[in-house]
Design an enzyme around this catalytic site. Structure first.
Site, PDB file in Angstrom:
ATOM      1  N   HIS A  94      46.243  37.655  45.453  1.00 62.68           N
ATOM      2  CA  HIS A  94      45.683  39.004  45.501  1.00 62.68           C
ATOM      3  C   HIS A  94      46.837  39.735  45.790  1.00 62.68           C
ATOM      4  O   HIS A  94      47.753  39.127  46.728  1.00 62.68           O
ATOM      5  CB  HIS A  94      44.450  39.240  46.380  1.00 62.68           C
ATOM      6  CG  HIS A  94      44.082  40.390  46.388  1.00 62.68           C
ATOM      7  ND1 HIS A  94      44.317  41.525  46.998  1.00 62.68           N
ATOM      8  CD2 HIS A  94      42.854  40.859  45.675  1.00 62.68           C
ATOM      9  CE1 HIS A  94      43.742  42.402  46.754  1.00 62.68           C
ATOM     10  NE2 HIS A  94      42.777  42.329  45.827  1.00 62.68           N
ATOM     11  N   GLU A 142      45.707  44.066  38.445  1.00 62.43           N
ATOM     12  CA  GLU A 142      45.207  45.084  39.231  1.00 62.43           C
ATOM     13  C   GLU A 142      46.701  45.796  39.909  1.00 62.43           C
ATOM     14  O   GLU A 142      47.362  45.303  40.644  1.00 62.43           O
ATOM     15  CB  GLU A 142      44.699  44.516  40.638  1.00 62.43           C
ATOM     16  CG  GLU A 142      43.313  43.965  40.391  1.00 62.43           C
ATOM     17  CD  GLU A 142      42.699  43.792  41.719  1.00 62.43           C
ATOM     18  OE1 GLU A 142      41.522  43.935  41.716  1.00 62.43           O
ATOM     19  OE2 GLU A 142      43.429  43.314  42.714  1.00 62.43           O
TER      20      GLU A 142
HETATM   21  O1  G3P Z   1      39.974  42.875  44.761  1.00 65.19           O
HETATM   22  C1  G3P Z   1      39.795  44.058  44.358  1.00 65.19           C
HETATM   23  C2  G3P Z   1      40.940  45.243  44.735  1.00 65.19           C
HETATM   24  O2  G3P Z   1      42.059  44.703  45.159  1.00 65.19           O
HETATM   25  C3  G3P Z   1      40.606  46.330  44.193  1.00 65.19           C
HETATM   26  O3  G3P Z   1      40.059  47.138  45.578  1.00 65.19           O
HETATM   27  O4  G3P Z   1      39.217  48.813  46.739  1.00 65.19           O
HETATM   28  O5  G3P Z   1      40.381  49.236  44.606  1.00 65.19           O
HETATM   29  O6  G3P Z   1      38.300  48.385  44.440  1.00 65.19           O
HETATM   30  P1  G3P Z   1      39.473  48.445  45.203  1.00 65.19           P
END
Ligand code: G3P
Length: 224
Positions: A94, A142
């Site tokens: 992550h 992400e």
């Molecule tokens: O693991 C999920 C993440 O990093 C995204 O976080 O708070 O933007 O939904 P968020």
């Protein structure tokens, strides 16, 4: 494996998802999953992992694995301990808990041997492309700058999702693709699926919501 698409809720280290509040959030996720028929999975805080596994029937993930080695490694989260806790798998690498490529390779090899589900987080196209060759169950793209924000990756950077989906399809078709960062609504979920993803990975949209049940119901309604 659980049915796709999947909505994975990462509890991170948020106070709102610690201990009893984490258990309650997992119960809510299970109820919404049962009512909507949409797979909702949770990644609780590590100290709550076994408790949550005992409490719910939905897929439960660890947030991280340090090593496949067991023994004199004080403070480490081992793959063995995650499996013993009853988790179906784990998030790996992550943005808030990066690990070396060589370790990712070792952990994924062992997770595949143990038939565990790996959600391997990546930050950009090149890394997604390269790490898909390690055969995780999912790549979760992400962009770090969008994590925790109010603009969804599906709105801000749809092109990166499309590129990752296409490249994974070509290089490692057995690998699924999730996306996350700023995902909060049914519209974001719908868009992620339209772009070719197998689901979403999110945190603050649910954990920090005034009404997590309502937010989860809305997110699930994005799966048609
Ligand atoms: O693991 C999920 C993440 O990093 C995204 O976080 O708070 O933007 O939904 P968020």
């Amino acid at each position: 494996m659980f049915p796709l698409p999947v909505i994975v809720v990462n509890f991170k280290s948020y106070r709102e998802a610690s201990g009893e509040r984490g258990l309650e959030l997992a119960r809510i996720a299970q109820e919404v999953s049962e009512e909507s028929g949409v797979t909702i999975a949770v990644a609780p805080q590590m100290v709550d992992l076994a408790l949550v596994v005992r409490e719910v029937k939905i897929p439960v993930f660890a947030q991280h694995i340090d090593t496949v080695k067991t023994g004199s490694y004080t403070g480490s989260t081992t793959l063995n301990a995650v499996k013993e806790a009853g988790a179906v798998g784990s998030l790996l690498n992550h943005a808030e808990k990066r690990i070396k490529a060589s370790e990712i390779d070792e952990i994924i090899t062992e997770m595949n041997r143990e038939e565990m589900v790996s959600i391997l987080c990546t930050n950009n196209y090149a890394v997604s492309k390269a790490l898909s060759l390690l055969s995780p169950t999912f790549i979760a793209i992400e962009p770090p700058e969008l994590i925790g924000g109010d603009v969804s990756v599906t709105t801000a950077k749809p092109e990166i999702i499309t590129r990752v989906v296409k490249s994974v399809e070509k290089l490692a078709p057995e690998v699924g693709v999730l996306t996350g960062a700023g995902v909060k609504t049914s519209k974001d979920v719908r868009r992620a699926l339209e772009l070719g993803c197998d689901g979403v990975l999110l945190a603050s949209g649910v954990v920090k919501s005034d009404n997590p049940r309502k937010t989860l119901e809305d997110l699930a309604s994005g799966v048609d």
